[in-house]
Design a protein around this motif. Sequence first.
Motif, PDB file in Angstrom:
ATOM      1  N   GLU A  41     -13.013   5.244  -6.973  1.00 24.15           N
ATOM      2  CA  GLU A  41     -14.310   6.795  -8.248  1.00 24.15           C
ATOM      3  C   GLU A  41     -13.063   7.478  -7.193  1.00 24.15           C
ATOM      4  N   ASP A  42     -13.936   8.953  -7.851  1.00 24.47           N
ATOM      5  CA  ASP A  42     -12.762   9.659  -7.590  1.00 24.47           C
ATOM      6  C   ASP A  42     -13.727  11.074  -7.438  1.00 24.47           C
ATOM      7  N   VAL A  43     -14.821  11.648  -6.873  1.00 24.51           N
ATOM      8  CA  VAL A  43     -15.483  12.746  -6.746  1.00 24.51           C
ATOM      9  C   VAL A  43     -15.835  13.658  -5.955  1.00 24.51           C
ATOM     10  N   ALA A  44     -16.023  14.319  -5.287  1.00 22.80           N
ATOM     11  CA  ALA A  44     -16.355  16.286  -4.738  1.00 22.80           C
ATOM     12  C   ALA A  44     -17.603  16.236  -3.853  1.00 22.80           C
ATOM     13  N   VAL A  45     -17.120  16.212  -3.053  1.00 23.16           N
ATOM     14  CA  VAL A  45     -18.652  16.613  -2.174  1.00 23.16           C
ATOM     15  C   VAL A  45     -18.211  17.836  -1.304  1.00 23.16           C
ATOM     16  N   PRO A  46     -18.915  19.399  -1.188  1.00 23.52           N
ATOM     17  CA  PRO A  46     -18.596  19.847  -0.287  1.00 23.52           C
ATOM     18  C   PRO A  46     -18.527  19.821   0.969  1.00 23.52           C
ATOM     19  N   ARG A  47     -17.233  19.748   1.976  1.00 28.90           N
ATOM     20  CA  ARG A  47     -16.484  19.516   3.078  1.00 28.90           C
ATOM     21  C   ARG A  47     -17.709  19.004   4.571  1.00 28.90           C
ATOM     22  N   SER A  48     -19.104  20.105   4.516  1.00 33.13           N
ATOM     23  CA  SER A  48     -19.545  20.111   5.589  1.00 33.13           C
ATOM     24  C   SER A  48     -20.342  18.910   4.825  1.00 33.13           C
ATOM     25  N   ARG A  49     -20.410  18.113   3.757  1.00 35.80           N
ATOM     26  CA  ARG A  49     -21.509  16.500   3.694  1.00 35.80           C
ATOM     27  C   ARG A  49     -20.178  15.340   3.549  1.00 35.80           C
ATOM     28  N   LEU A  50     -19.081  15.259   4.131  1.00 37.00           N
ATOM     29  CA  LEU A  50     -18.178  14.987   3.900  1.00 37.00           C
ATOM     30  C   LEU A  50     -18.845  13.042   4.717  1.00 37.00           C
ATOM     31  N   VAL A  51     -19.692  13.385   6.021  1.00 36.30           N
ATOM     32  CA  VAL A  51     -20.352  12.600   6.739  1.00 36.30           C
ATOM     33  C   VAL A  51     -21.791  12.133   6.518  1.00 36.30           C
ATOM     34  N   ASP A  52     -22.280  13.087   5.825  1.00 35.94           N
ATOM     35  CA  ASP A  52     -23.380  12.294   5.026  1.00 35.94           C
ATOM     36  C   ASP A  52     -22.911  11.934   3.772  1.00 35.94           C
ATOM     37  N   TYR A  53     -22.188  12.079   3.152  1.00 37.77           N
ATOM     38  CA  TYR A  53     -21.874  11.182   1.965  1.00 37.77           C
ATOM     39  C   TYR A  53     -21.577   9.388   2.405  1.00 37.77           C
ATOM     40  N   VAL A  54     -19.926   9.816   3.059  1.00 39.73           N
ATOM     41  CA  VAL A  54     -19.610   8.465   3.159  1.00 39.73           C
ATOM     42  C   VAL A  54     -20.962   7.391   4.107  1.00 39.73           C
ATOM     43  N   ALA A  55     -21.648   8.573   4.777  1.00 37.85           N
ATOM     44  CA  ALA A  55     -23.042   7.278   5.165  1.00 37.85           C
ATOM     45  C   ALA A  55     -23.569   6.864   4.059  1.00 37.85           C
ATOM     46  N   ALA A  56     -24.402   7.421   3.164  1.00 37.41           N
ATOM     47  CA  ALA A  56     -24.861   7.514   1.867  1.00 37.41           C
ATOM     48  C   ALA A  56     -24.342   6.452   1.383  1.00 37.41           C
ATOM     49  N   LEU A  57     -22.729   6.310   1.196  1.00 37.78           N
ATOM     50  CA  LEU A  57     -21.657   4.618   0.748  1.00 37.78           C
ATOM     51  C   LEU A  57     -22.113   3.573   1.387  1.00 37.78           C
ATOM     52  N   GLN A  58     -21.879   4.478   2.570  1.00 37.19           N
ATOM     53  CA  GLN A  58     -21.604   2.548   3.303  1.00 37.19           C
ATOM     54  C   GLN A  58     -22.907   1.686   3.277  1.00 37.19           C
ATOM     55  N   GLY A  59     -24.228   2.993   3.665  1.00 44.23           N
ATOM     56  CA  GLY A  59     -25.894   2.379   3.113  1.00 44.23           C
ATOM     57  C   GLY A  59     -25.672   1.319   2.174  1.00 44.23           C
ATOM     58  N   MET A  60     -25.091   1.581   0.708  1.00 43.95           N
ATOM     59  CA  MET A  60     -24.966   1.439  -0.569  1.00 43.95           C
ATOM     60  C   MET A  60     -24.838   0.471  -0.450  1.00 43.95           C
ATOM     61  N   ALA A  61     -23.105  -0.048   0.118  1.00 43.57           N
ATOM     62  CA  ALA A  61     -22.814  -1.002   0.055  1.00 43.57           C
ATOM     63  C   ALA A  61     -23.556  -2.210   0.687  1.00 43.57           C
ATOM     64  N   ALA A  62     -24.103  -1.876   1.966  1.00 41.06           N
ATOM     65  CA  ALA A  62     -24.631  -2.983   3.002  1.00 41.06           C
ATOM     66  C   ALA A  62     -25.590  -3.647   1.329  1.00 41.06           C
ATOM     67  N   ASN A  63     -27.137  -3.251   1.570  1.00 46.62           N
ATOM     68  CA  ASN A  63     -27.645  -2.770   0.383  1.00 46.62           C
ATOM     69  C   ASN A  63     -27.185  -3.554  -0.762  1.00 46.62           C
ATOM     70  N   TYR A  64     -26.659  -3.565  -1.501  1.00 47.07           N
ATOM     71  CA  TYR A  64     -25.620  -4.131  -2.721  1.00 47.07           C
ATOM     72  C   TYR A  64     -24.721  -5.278  -2.241  1.00 47.07           C
TER      73      TYR A  64
END
Length: 456
Positions: free
Chosen positions: A334-357
């Motif tokens: 994928e190729d998404v962008a978020v504000p730099r201050s949300r990098l940690v939050d976004y990767v944490a969300a991705l990790q949760g999604m990967a585990a859930n699915y």
Amino acid sequence: MGSVVEELETALAAGQVDRAEATLSRYAVDQAPILDYQLPLAVVFPESVPDVQAVVRICADSAVPIVPRGAGTGVSGGAHATQGCIILSLERMDRILDLNPDDETALVEPGVINAVLNEAAAVHGLMYAPDPASFRTSTIGGNVATNAGGLRCAKYGVTRDSVLALDVVLADGSLIHTGHQTFKGVAGYDLTGLFVGSEGTLGIVVGVTVRLKYLPRDVHTVAAFYPDFRLAAAGVLAVGRARVQPAIMELLDGGTLAQLDEIHGSDLTARGKSLLLVQTDGFGAAAEAEVVREVLKAGGATVTTEASAEAERLVELRRHSRGVEVDDEYRVGEDVAVPRSRLVDYVAALQGMAANYGVHLKVVAHAGDGNLHPTFWIDRKDSMVDTAAMARLQQVLDESITAALHMGGTITGEHGVGQYKLRWLGQEQPEPVREFQRRIKELFDPAGILNPGKAI
């Protein structure tokens, strides 16, 4: 439609129109994970601006769609063939027409390879700043079509920031020139900026005037290994607070390091679970690198002072960090962008999604500008398609996009919408905005023959 191909064969020289099945299959797709595609009627290889104009006029007379193509390194389906189309490959238009070291500009044809332009500029102590991972094979025309980025974006910006002027063949075969040769210029609407990133839907770029930058006299690379991704992402913000502007700031998670070790025989995972790779350049590179080292050490990193050979190896590993595989139905980068201050939050969300699915995940990021490239994949089961697993993969992709938008991000930072990302475009751009874009498309291409079904 056979008559259109015959007209093209008559109008162009021998060898410029190819309808061999192997050629049609090769040029029907780029590197997007899209399996449903059509074979084109023919692949056409113009060698001059009049060639392009002739092709467009012949196709326009019969309402035959035209799909422009560079090197085919795109990953969003922007160069995928559509029903009854002609693929217009610009790869033979590969001349550097002018390189002016005093003006720090170059005029190139669209088929010029990114790396080739850089080699020519380096003789004069200059460089073309945009450097997508595919810079050794991607073309300037393709970079313009997608507004490509790359590792140096944090300091030097994306393709649009380096394009001064364009020569464009419109949908009726006419030729226009937009922009200027000067670094400044604000006369009228910015049509050059409009064409950059339009993915061949408004016109066919046949000439590009670019601004060159100074080739750095000194480059320093800092590799900072962290025990987890959260601390590495915090390091990105810490460098920003120190008001140092790196040329490159790349972030690799543990899954990416493990894959790189497997492919290249490196020992990155033995050194940490996440890697922040920072490169400073210019006359102040050494001083800036020292500030970066101190800042990152204070944040818990194991910071290495790399020899130049090791530094370049790490940069090259990062350029190839998506692995040797090409995206397909089982693996999607994928190729998404978020504000730099949300990098940690976004990767944490991705990790949760990967585990859930129950899907695999690895993440690399152009951390300097918040552009992430998460890759999701599922295990193959011989030649059988696991429909349940495929459904989970699609769900996690959908959720990853939604999460990025909720954090103030975008569905594509540098790859373009193409054909693949159309399914998510409506989430980012409300209908009034999309209607304006459709009206712009209709103005430039009233018959809808230029790369239909892409970008908007």
